[in-house]
Design an enzyme around this catalytic site. Structure first.
Site, PDB file in Angstrom:
ATOM      1  N   ASP A 138     -14.651  -1.523 -10.703  1.00  0.00           N
ATOM      2  CA  ASP A 138     -13.370  -1.098 -10.630  1.00  0.00           C
ATOM      3  C   ASP A 138     -12.515  -0.455 -11.674  1.00  0.00           C
ATOM      4  O   ASP A 138     -11.489   0.364 -11.375  1.00  0.00           O
ATOM      5  CB  ASP A 138     -12.744  -2.325  -9.827  1.00  0.00           C
ATOM      6  CG  ASP A 138     -11.382  -2.161  -9.400  1.00  0.00           C
ATOM      7  OD1 ASP A 138     -11.304  -0.947  -8.624  1.00  0.00           O
ATOM      8  OD2 ASP A 138     -10.577  -2.520  -9.238  1.00  0.00           O
ATOM      9  N   CYS A 252     -10.580  -4.130  11.507  1.00  0.00           N
ATOM     10  CA  CYS A 252     -11.895  -3.289  11.604  1.00  0.00           C
ATOM     11  C   CYS A 252     -13.074  -4.066  12.819  1.00  0.00           C
ATOM     12  O   CYS A 252     -13.197  -5.209  12.451  1.00  0.00           O
ATOM     13  CB  CYS A 252     -12.502  -2.963  10.293  1.00  0.00           C
ATOM     14  SG  CYS A 252     -14.215  -2.124  10.499  1.00  0.00           S
TER      15      CYS A 252
END
Length: 383
Positions: A138, A252
């Protein structure tokens, strides 16, 4: 045994070790598997969707392709760790007295946890192949999500987050670039279909179109990356979200296959699950650093965090918080003072707001805080 068979066998061993370390997903992509990334990145930057994240523009050449970051890369091993929550994080949005922290940040800092495990896998790659391997989690200019898609782990959903059939939208991603050439997995096809729940739930309309994100409107960007006052148009929409926003992830439908893992339960910090705004409003810098040691929240700093907490307090309609908010009107940091002005004007009646303005505005030397006090229209009181 041929070299291809040897590499396939090595991958099987690496995959097994990754599983034993707590990784849920493992895939391999060629380093040049996404030639479309430079154009996609340039388009996003040209439209200024990156907001004030200047580092995205500054690292564009390295970010656009693995070879730009390390010319020696031949394969990219992508790994995912399931951090699915054990309850629906959307339920916390209806509790205005608490600060809602993004699921990933309720645990120990995943950068440290995932990076340590990736280093072990990379060490095995070096030992077994004799080739160099580099680890990224990241913080480096790596486009993990499209590379994970190329490696077959999942696909980038309409909310731009990686989606997995097995783990929904809840995967920490890490990358190992290596000079070794491994057989690549097939890329995962996009499988969102006609669903647009993630787009419709966004409280700030941050998606210009499916698969596109304008960070300038994203609450996660605004309450983590954005350094200044939260723009007025987004403050009410922030609700009690004091660090990040999980709405588009949480709705989701693929999440139905995800579940909390033992590893995440061991990493969990219960004190960050539903902290009371009253307690957070009392934090000074020393206590802030102590509470968030080992947490990604620590990196945004005390002032930015209190800014977020004060916005949440202003949205709470909780009159018991007024003394704690008023105490921040004289804070040394103008970012905190400005947020406190907005919050207190939302929580108190007109007479009290006018009295506070008369008491604090004459001595205020910061223009942004002056503007908060002098706004012609008082922000609508929280219901």
């Amino acid at each position: 045994m041929t070299e291809a068979q040897d590499r396939t066998e090595l991958l099987a061993k690496l995959r097994a070790r990754a599983t034993s370390l707590g990784f849920s997903a493992f895939g391999v992509a060629r380093a040049d598997a996404r030639p479309d990334l430079p154009e996609k990145l340039e388009t996003a930057l040209a439209r200024h969707w990156h907001g004030e994240m200047a580092w995205m523009a500054e690292t564009v050449e390295r970010r656009a392709a693995p070879a730009g970051l390390w010319p020696g890369a031949r394969s990219v091993i992508m790994l995912g760790m399931n951090y699915g929550p054990d309850s629906d994080p959307m339920s916390d949005l209806s509790k205005p007295g608490i600060g809602n922290i993004s699921v990933y940040a309720r645990n120990r800092d995943y950068h440290d946890v995932v990076k340590g495990k990736l280093k072990e896998i990379a060490g095995l790659v070096r030992r077994w192949t004799g080739k160099e391997a580099k680890v990224f989690v990241d913080t480096a200019p790596v486009m993990e999500k499209p590379l994970a898609e190329a490696a077959g782990i999942g696909w980038q959903g309409k909310h731009t987050v990686l989606v997995s059939r097995d783990y929904g939208s809840w995967l920490f991603l890490g990358a190992i670039f290596t000079a070794a050439e491994f057989p690549a997995d097939d890329p995962h096809p996009e499988s969102c279909g006609n669903c647009r729940r993630c787009l419709d739930v966004c409280p700030t309309d941050a998606f210009p179109a499916p698969f596109q994100l304008d960070a300038r409107r994203c609450l996660s960007y605004l309450n983590i990356e954005h350094p200044g006052p939260i723009p007025h148009e987004f403050r009410t929409a922030m609700g009690n979200r004091i660090y990040g926003c999980d709405d588009c992830l949480a709705v989701c439908p693929w999440n139905k296959f995800a579940s909390a893992t033992r590893e995440m339960k061991l990493m969990a910090r219960d004190e960050l699950r539903a902290p009371a705004l009253a307690d957070l409003l009392k934090l000074d810098e020393v206590n802030f650093r102590a509470l968030f040691t080992g947490s990604p929240i620590k990196r945004i700093g005390h002032a930015r965090f209190l800014r977020n907490v004060l916005v949440a307090a202003g949205n709470s309609a909780d009159g018991t918080l007024v003394p704690l908010v008023e105490a921040r009107l004289g804070d040394p940091d103008p970012l905190i003072r400005g947020a406190a002005v907005w919050a207190v004007r939302r929580l108190v009646n007109d007479a009290r707001a006018d009295a506070l303005r008369l008491a604090f505005l004459p001595d205020e030397d910061d223009m942004s805080v002056q503007a908060e006090w002098s706004a012609a229209v008082r922000p609508a009181r929280a219901n």
